[in-house]
Write an enzyme that holds these catalytic residues in place. Sequence first.
Site, PDB file in Angstrom:
ATOM      1  N   HIS A 344      -0.485  -2.005   8.664  1.00  0.00           N
ATOM      2  CA  HIS A 344      -1.070  -3.332   8.485  1.00  0.00           C
ATOM      3  C   HIS A 344      -2.404  -3.484   9.212  1.00  0.00           C
ATOM      4  CE1 HIS A 344      -1.115  -7.237   6.946  1.00  0.00           C
ATOM      5  NE2 HIS A 344       0.033  -7.720   7.394  1.00  0.00           N
ATOM      6  N   ASP A 348      -3.780  -4.746   3.936  1.00  0.00           N
ATOM      7  CA  ASP A 348      -3.238  -6.107   3.942  1.00  0.00           C
ATOM      8  C   ASP A 348      -2.046  -6.202   2.996  1.00  0.00           C
ATOM      9  OD1 ASP A 348      -5.154  -6.992   5.728  1.00  0.00           O
ATOM     10  OD2 ASP A 348      -6.553  -7.583   4.141  1.00  0.00           O
TER      11      ASP A 348
END
Length: 381
Positions: A344, A348
Amino acid sequence: SIRTGTGPRAGAGGPDGEEAGADAEVPDSDLTEPRPASAQQSPSVSPTAHRRHRDTPRVRRLASEHGVDLASVPRSGRHGRATPADVVAAAQRQVEREAPRPPATRPEPARPTSPPAPSPSAPSPPAPSPRQPSPRGRVERLSRRRRVIAERMHRSLQESAQLTTVIEVDLTRVVATREAVKETFRARFGVPLSALAFVAEAAVQALAEHPVVHAELDLEGGTITYPSTVDLGIAVDTEEGLVVPVIRSADDLTVGALARHIADRAARARDGSATADDYAGGSFTITNTGSRGALFDTPILNAPQSAILGFGAVVRRPVVLRGEDGEDLIAVRSMAYLALTYDHRLVDGADAARYLAAVKDRLEAPDRPWLDAVGIKETAS
């Protein structure tokens, strides 16, 4: 889950491969207890003259598991080879050397026999030696491959922000194509046509539209590297642990070619013939978590990669569909889950969702020429 690794993949991991020629299996006659040192080797041959390649894979594996240096093992086998019994004996001597010894005490002078004085508090029992068998079961030495896998999995979780997104995909057309041509494919190429090959092809092709999913982040250097090709890692479960051999330039391969490469990499990983180069690199990994019936899991990244795709079990079950007139219909379909774990820090959630949607669209497209992709031209009967 990934049980990653590298070559070993981690180290890894199936049936252990045996090398041919000089590494043939030791006869039963060499599995006896070691002979005296005087009969083990001729005076003209020193222990250091025995090289690792002269011992069988079984002996080398046993020595690795027990942490025994083969160069220091007295040998009783034919042609100066070490036998499994030699390794076990050396491991036992090593355990005895490492075991703590009680401190020497001076003998006390004889005293008149008298009832012992009551002790104000009973002494605590001595702590058991770590070499003693556990009352809860047996204790084994950690193998080198399992140690590598453990270290890499822990490091992966510590060094990245991992998140998993799951999507459901209808594989009814894929399953129908596979069932129609799998026997012809096996007869022609000698390997099975797995559903994993279809998913791998769709996953690799979708990376061209979403390159960030297989990019590599260097946070300290402040850079992001986008590979020009997809070097696809395939997680393989072996008896010694999870390993991840790599298929080079997988984005240039069809479904049929991927099926052949996957079967080849898995076979060589399990029989021990894979080399270190077979495990090096890799920009994206797929793990077939459904091979043992799991619907899905949350695989751990194969660092330094930024994503790994888990393919769950294909299950036939009722699904609500939309008819041509907009009405709801219930039909039995072949369904599966795709789980994408990603870093992450770089990827995204929206990027991951768009990538999974692209994979889903390729697998469910009604006009895909699957027979051409498989390499079977004739129409299925």
